[in-house]
Design a protein around this motif. Structure first.
Motif, PDB file in Angstrom:
ATOM      1  N   ALA A 303     -12.569  -6.670  -1.302  1.00 45.09           N
ATOM      2  CA  ALA A 303     -13.600  -6.085  -1.969  1.00 45.09           C
ATOM      3  C   ALA A 303     -14.426  -5.785  -0.121  1.00 45.09           C
ATOM      4  O   ALA A 303     -14.045  -6.321   0.171  1.00 45.09           O
ATOM      5  N   MET A 304     -14.981  -4.746   0.091  1.00 44.64           N
ATOM      6  CA  MET A 304     -15.083  -3.896   0.927  1.00 44.64           C
ATOM      7  C   MET A 304     -16.898  -3.199   1.043  1.00 44.64           C
ATOM      8  O   MET A 304     -16.195  -2.705   0.066  1.00 44.64           O
ATOM      9  N   LYS A 308     -13.198   2.132  -1.132  1.00 48.69           N
ATOM     10  CA  LYS A 308     -12.175   1.243  -1.733  1.00 48.69           C
ATOM     11  C   LYS A 308     -10.912  -0.178  -1.933  1.00 48.69           C
ATOM     12  O   LYS A 308     -10.195   0.183  -0.366  1.00 48.69           O
ATOM     13  N   ASN A 309     -11.381  -0.352  -2.713  1.00 51.40           N
ATOM     14  CA  ASN A 309      -9.752  -1.478  -2.667  1.00 51.40           C
ATOM     15  C   ASN A 309      -8.602  -0.934  -1.723  1.00 51.40           C
ATOM     16  O   ASN A 309      -8.027  -1.856  -1.523  1.00 51.40           O
ATOM     17  N   ALA A 310      -8.197   0.157  -3.130  1.00 52.41           N
ATOM     18  CA  ALA A 310      -6.832   0.670  -2.302  1.00 52.41           C
ATOM     19  C   ALA A 310      -6.649   1.186  -1.077  1.00 52.41           C
ATOM     20  O   ALA A 310      -5.570   0.136  -0.520  1.00 52.41           O
ATOM     21  N   ALA A 315      -4.267  -0.851   4.825  1.00 55.87           N
ATOM     22  CA  ALA A 315      -4.645  -1.134   5.261  1.00 55.87           C
ATOM     23  C   ALA A 315      -3.642  -2.848   5.680  1.00 55.87           C
ATOM     24  O   ALA A 315      -2.985  -3.088   6.744  1.00 55.87           O
ATOM     25  N   VAL A 316      -3.744  -3.155   4.767  1.00 53.01           N
ATOM     26  CA  VAL A 316      -2.814  -4.338   4.957  1.00 53.01           C
ATOM     27  C   VAL A 316      -1.586  -4.458   5.017  1.00 53.01           C
ATOM     28  O   VAL A 316      -1.406  -5.446   5.491  1.00 53.01           O
ATOM     29  N   ARG A 317      -1.016  -3.965   4.188  1.00 54.46           N
ATOM     30  CA  ARG A 317       0.752  -3.107   4.382  1.00 54.46           C
ATOM     31  C   ARG A 317       0.289  -2.920   5.736  1.00 54.46           C
ATOM     32  O   ARG A 317       1.439  -2.924   5.770  1.00 54.46           O
ATOM     33  N   GLU A 318       0.190  -2.056   6.059  1.00 57.03           N
ATOM     34  CA  GLU A 318      -0.148  -1.061   7.060  1.00 57.03           C
ATOM     35  C   GLU A 318       0.335  -2.094   8.710  1.00 57.03           C
ATOM     36  O   GLU A 318       1.321  -1.620   9.461  1.00 57.03           O
TER      37      GLU A 318
END
Length: 374
Positions: A303-304, A308-310, A315-318
């Motif tokens: 959560a930020m 949005k969570n997605a 960004a984590v995947r990138e």
């Protein structure tokens, strides 16, 4: 004057000259210049200030005083082309005084700065302008530096079951949020996290690389205040690191704070030029105690605020950290690693968690910057 927050820095002097951190040329290694280089080293290496935003010895002309033609501030900190802070450096054996303040005020008035920092490398004074008056203040807000108790060496208790040793530790740590009988948080988790952050020697273990992040330096600990998106902030002692991802070096700080509604937050702060902010406030209630009782699985829901969570997960995947993402109850969550309990924590079994926390904090900080820039 505040306690000293500048790390020691010994410039390389050859035949009475040294290389300037900003001007990239050899200059005379005067005692005052050595103090200036110590300040510049800290601004660039620890605070992430860009060299192009550090201006040295701008010459100002006095038009109304026949006895004074020119003046040159030692350092000016620029923000979007305007001077934010004037730094007046004196040699180590020169005490800070009203005369030093007056000299700095002259420069700040000419440059239109709103903040002043006077220093001889060991002692520091801060001033800010309110209306037409300059007043001493306890913090240098643009740099996130506060007048705090000295950062004493910490001796982690040999056993967290030793109440007297634990109390002594918290007194040395000197943060009132953890001193006293109030117990609306998991003390075992807190002590385990503190063992990892402050009780394990990392000297000789760095640099350490894992999963796309490189922990370059352990910078010890210091008091920081990091703001939150809600407008609030936390102010406590953090473990400081220099880390790099994709060629960019960041100053990252980690601490545990009490949440005002109860419980704990494992916080990661990132210091960038002109801004120090919390990139992560991980709710420790979402971490799971493992069946053997000797560690916790550290989870975050991603959560930020206002993101949005997605988008966070993307960004984590990138960042090539998609292996952190797990599915639970039909939703994605992030697994950052294992936090060993205080009795079993060693560098070898906590370093991956530490690296992942730093990496995840940088990812979130970069995401916030990308969103802010449009």
């Amino acid at each position: 004057m505040t306690e000293n927050f500048l790390p020691e820095h010994q410039a390389v002097v050859t035949r009475g000259r040294l290389r300037c951190e900003v001007r990239n040329k050899e200059v005379a290694a005067t005692p005052e210049e050595c103090v200036r280089q110590r300040v510049l080293h800290w601004l660039i290496r620890d605070k992430g200030w860009a060299r192009e935003d550090l201006r040295l010895e701008k010459s100002y002309r006095w038009v109304g005083n026949a006895n004074r033609s020119r003046g040159r501030p030692d350092i000016e900190l620029m923000v979007e082309g305007e001077v934010r802070v004037v730094v007046e450096c004196k040699r180590r054996d020169v005490p800070l005084s009203e005369r030093v303040d007056d000299q700095a005020i002259d420069y700040a008035e000419k440059s239109r700065a709103r903040w002043i920092w006077t220093t001889n490398g060991d002692s520091h004074g801060f001033m800010s302008k309110t209306g037409t008056k300059w007043k001493p203040v306890s913090n240098m807000e643009p740099l996130g530096v506060f007048s705090d108790p000295p950062v004493a060496d910490l001796q982690f208790p040999e056993s967290v079951g030793d109440a007297a040793a634990v109390e002594k530790y918290w007194r040395a740590f000197n943060d009132q949020q953890f001193i006293g009988p109030d117990a609306d948080y998991d003390r075992d988790f807190l002590m385990a996290a503190h063992r990892v952050l402050f009780g394990i020697r990392k000297d000789g273990k760095l640099p350490y690389s894992h999963g796309g992040v490189h922990i370059l330096e352990n910078r010890g600990s210091a008091w920081h205040q990091f703001g939150n998106r809600s407008g609030g902030s936390y102010h406590t002692r953090y473990a400081d690191f220099m880390a790099a991802t994709q060629g960019t070096v960041e100053a990252v700080s980690i601490a545990v704070n009490r949440w005002y509604r109860g419980g704990l937050r494992l916080c990661v702060g990132v210091t960038k030029p002109n801004r120090a902010h919390h990139a992560l406030q991980l709710d420790t209630a979402k971490c799971e105690r493992n069946s053997n009782g000797a560690s916790w699985s550290v989870y975050c829901d991603g959560a930020m605020s206002q993101v949005k969570n997605a988008v966070v997960m993307e960004a984590v995947r990138e960042a090539r950290a998609g292996s952190w993402i797990e599915y639970a109850d039909g939703r994605e969550r992030i697994y950052l690693g294992e936090l060993p309990d205080a009795a079993s924590a060693r560098w070898a079994n906590c370093r991956e968690l530490l690296a992942n926390l730093i990496h995840y904090g940088i990812i979130r900080s970069n995401l916030r910057d990308a969103i802010s820039s449009g």
